[in-house]
Design an enzyme around this catalytic site. Structure first.
Site, PDB file in Angstrom:
ATOM      1  N   ASP A  97       0.828  -1.215   0.000  1.00 34.37           N
ATOM      2  CA  ASP A  97       0.000   0.000   0.000  1.00 34.37           C
ATOM      3  C   ASP A  97       0.861   1.263   0.000  1.00 34.37           C
ATOM      4  O   ASP A  97       1.719   1.448   0.857  1.00 34.37           O
ATOM      5  CB  ASP A  97      -0.900  -0.052   1.245  1.00 34.37           C
ATOM      6  N   HIS A 147      -3.984   4.414   6.488  1.00 39.64           N
ATOM      7  CA  HIS A 147      -2.865   3.905   5.711  1.00 39.64           C
ATOM      8  C   HIS A 147      -1.547   4.260   6.388  1.00 39.64           C
ATOM      9  O   HIS A 147      -1.415   5.322   7.001  1.00 39.64           O
ATOM     10  CB  HIS A 147      -2.885   4.502   4.303  1.00 39.64           C
TER      11      HIS A 147
END
Length: 557
Positions: free
Chosen positions: A192, A365
């Protein structure tokens, strides 16, 4: 012949949203995630954007399954649209499994779908692949990464993640399992990249709980909180904060209502009896005792928050003492529409609170130090940054190189880039179609579809409708044309423009009287004449729509 695997992103690389990653061996294909992207303002009238699956449809017999990392729309939202075309099993962790079932039920295809719930740590086989889901932390419970043992080595896909040591649900990132994989040898890490440009660490979700409690306790009237419908853990945080301040909680929005109902049934959400209240009953409760959770943190035109902001919601009208909270970060590309919604809200209520003013949202994130940790634990031979716009992918690639991955073995892919990896080499061998596919009502429209082009032209220059009697048998025009325009000139100039254009067209057509004209030629002629006249007098090029109105022989005589 040397064995190899292929890696193909069909969504999510070079953009934020509609995540879909294809892993292909000589005999089998598995697909990680099946997400949507919400349309940008210039995508006129479009409901959703989904990946182009032409590559998969051409190899349908090889596709074994969709593997869903977590329950957010940009990772599972396209399932109801794509499964009817590629109906293969779906494997998902618990809350993603339940959210997917809700969506499939909404579309009426649950009974025809093969959806399976997978627990983190469970291992199963799909053709030449061995699959293991492992727990990560994100802004939704049960988020997972996926380890895929391929014929040539281990591929690790992190899904969306951050390293949160105090997650709301108590389920920590399984870093031990990541380290074990690193010791066994990781051929390829796909990780990610959404916040690869951000130094340091991402704060824990726990800070949001405290911020929400302060905001709600300080509010003089109602508190309306907008967040994603799939952020179940955020909904629990809001419920807990409301209970602490003696308030009831209501939800508004179809997706929010359906997800919250499912989450209570499955035990993901908990609240004492009497905490939850139907929207229709809020009139009986003092405003200072109300919290309402709504959809629309991204400014979506049809969302509850947007309709509230513009006074179009049937149940909720804004009051001066209301406090509005946007408990979500703005997805890149949505900044303008979110800003417009906020402006509209600020005109009507006492307080609008965004993550810039209070920690009512933290990123789901990982920041740079967390990304480095995963790189260090896995020690991959090859690295592909995923999930993010190109600059985010490039920043993550730089991090990987700084952590010791050879520059030649780091690949910044974009949607459609086909990467082939064998035991001793890797290279991009092709580019396949991976443009946006627009979902427009019941239709799927390609990126350059003529319908969208016409909508863009209408939005810029307006249209001119030309109705004129015409007899196909004689190939002649009869009577006077009637011209109607919209979006071309101001109202005070409208009548003169329409009359002058009608007179001009009538005069030009009379010069061609006595000549036989085919209907299609008549349409082209009208379009050419009117377009020329309008441009000469306005400097604009609106869409001209000729409508020859058929008259029979007797009327023509």
């Amino acid at each position: 012949m040397e064995t190899s695997i292929k890696i193909l992103p069909l969504g999510g690389l070079g953009e934020v949203g509609k995540n879909m990653m294809v892993i292909e061996s000589p005999d089998d294909i598995v697909i990680v995630d099946c997400g949507v992207m919400f349309p940008k303002p210039e995508m006129l009238g479009v409901d959703l954007v989904i990946p182009d699956i032409a590559y998969l449809q051409q190899r349908k017999e090889k596709v074994k399954a969709f593997l869903i990392t977590h329950g957010h729309e940009d990772h599972l939202g396209a399932l109801p649209l794509i499964l009817p075309k590629i109906n293969v099993p779906v494997f998902a962790p618990p809350i993603a499994y339940d959210l997917a079932k809700v969506k499939l039920e909404e579309f009426g295809i649950l009974a025809k779908s093969q959806i399976n719930e997978i627990q983190p740590g469970e291992i199963f086989e799909l053709g030449s692949f061995s699959i293991e889901f492992f727990r990560v932390c994100h802004s939704i419970p049960d988020a997972c990464g996926i380890a895929i043992k391929t014929p040539i080595g281990l591929v690790v896909h992190t899904g969306d993640f951050k390293v949160d040591h105090t997650p709301i649900d108590g389920n920590r990132f399984n870093l031990m399992r990541i380290a074990e994989m690193g010791n066994q040898g990781v051929l390829l890490l796909m990780s990610d990249s959404t916040y690869a440009e951000v130094p340091g660490y991402t704060p824990s979700e726990q800070v949001v709980s405290q911020a929400l409690k302060h905001v709600i306790s300080d509010a003089p009237g109602r508190v309306i909180i907008a967040t994603f419908a799939s952020l179940i853990s955020r909904v629990q945080q809001i419920i807990d904060a409301a209970i602490a301040d003696g308030r009831t909680v209501s939800v508004a929005g179809r997706s929010m209502t359906n997800n919250v109902k499912m989450a209570f049934q499955k035990g993901y959400l908990k609240a004492p009896q009497g905490t939850m209240t139907e929207i229709s009953l809020l009139g009986k409760i003092p405003e200072s005792e109300q919290v309402i959770i709504v959809t629309g943190a991204q400014g979506e035109p049809t969302s509850v928050l947007n309709r509230i902001a513009y006074g179009r919601h049937k149940d909720i009208s804004l009051l001066p003492n209301d406090t509005i909270v946007l408990s979500a970060s703005t997805i890149p590309g949505n900044e303008t529409v979110v800003a417009r919604t906020i402006d509209q809200l600020v005109k009507k209520v006492s307080r609008v609170i965004t993550p810039h003013q209070a920690q009512v949202h933290v990123r789901g994130h990982g920041s740079q130090e967390e990304l480095k940790l995963i790189l260090n634990l896995t020690q991959p031979e090859y690295f592909v940054p995923i999930h993010g716009e190109y600059r985010m992918l490039a920043a993550h690639a730089d991090l990987a190189i700084s952590m010791g991955v050879s520059k030649e073995k780091v690949f910044i892919l974009e949607d459609g880039d086909l990467l082939e990896i064998s035991k001793d080499k890797a290279k991009i061998i092709d580019t396949v179609p991976a443009d946006h596919v627009f979902v427009d009502g019941l239709d799927w429209l390609e990126f350059d579809n003529i319908v969208l082009g016409e909508r863009r032209k209408l939005s810029r220059n307006g249209f001119v409708l030309v109705a004129i009697p015409f007899n196909s048998q004689k190939g002649e025009f009869f009577g006077e044309p009637k011209i109607t325009t919209a979006g071309v000139v101001d109202q005070d100039k409208l009548e003169d423009l329409q009359n002058n254009a009608s007179n001009y067209l009538s005069s030009e057509l009379k010069r061609n009287s006595g000549m036989f004209v085919e209907k299609m030629e008549a349409i082209r002629l009208i379009k050419k004449l009117v377009s020329s006249f309008i441009y000469e007098h306005t400097g604009r090029r609106p869409m001209v729509i000729p409508v020859p109105v058929e008259v029979d022989q007797n009327e023509a005589n």
